[in-house]
Motif scaffolding. Structure first.
Motif, short mmCIF file in Angstrom:
data_model
loop_
_atom_site.label_atom_id
_atom_site.label_comp_id
_atom_site.label_asym_id
_atom_site.label_seq_id
_atom_site.Cartn_x
_atom_site.Cartn_y
_atom_site.Cartn_z
N SER A 23 -31.80 -3.28 52.29
CA SER A 23 -32.10 -3.39 53.72
C SER A 23 -31.76 -4.77 54.26
CB SER A 23 -33.58 -3.10 53.98
OG SER A 23 -33.86 -1.77 53.67
N THR A 27 -28.67 -5.38 57.01
CA THR A 27 -28.86 -6.02 58.31
C THR A 27 -27.95 -7.23 58.47
OG1 THR A 27 -31.14 -5.27 58.40
CG2 THR A 27 -30.54 -7.11 59.83
N GLN A 30 -24.28 -6.32 58.89
CA GLN A 30 -23.94 -5.64 60.14
C GLN A 30 -23.85 -6.62 61.30
OE1 GLN A 30 -26.99 -2.66 60.65
NE2 GLN A 30 -25.55 -1.01 60.23
N THR A 64 -20.22 -3.69 55.94
CA THR A 64 -21.54 -3.23 55.51
C THR A 64 -21.45 -2.26 54.35
OG1 THR A 64 -22.45 -3.55 57.72
CG2 THR A 64 -23.64 -2.05 56.29
#
Length: 83
Positions: A23, A27, A30, A64
């Motif tokens: 996670s 983030t 991205q 990503t």
């Protein structure tokens, strides 16, 4: 239910660290590439609006996927491993 009976309640948190790492990397991989590629595309190609956002999103998506794919493999292996 069977998993908890056989392996205990601790099995429910198996892979949490890998999921949290994924996670965080997702983030970061991205937001930063999107902002950077948007700036570069806008200044070098002089595009704006929807085409700019789509192009920047495509670049960010490729970055990503490349960054998170190895973590996804590890997370899946850890979460599906029986102890």
């Amino acid at each position: 239910a069977a998993m908890v009976r056989e392996e205990g309640a601790a099995c429910l948190s198996r892979g949490f660290h890998w999921a949290a790492a994924r996670s965080a990397l997702l983030t970061a991989s991205q937001v930063v590439p999107y902002a950077h590629s948007k700036r570069v595309l806008q200044s070098s190609l002089d595009i704006d609006g929807l085409p700019l956002h789509v192009a920047a999103s495509l670049v960010a998506g490729v970055v990503t996927c490349t960054v998170t794919a190895p973590i996804d493999v590890m997370k899946t292996r850890v979460m599906s491993a029986a102890r």
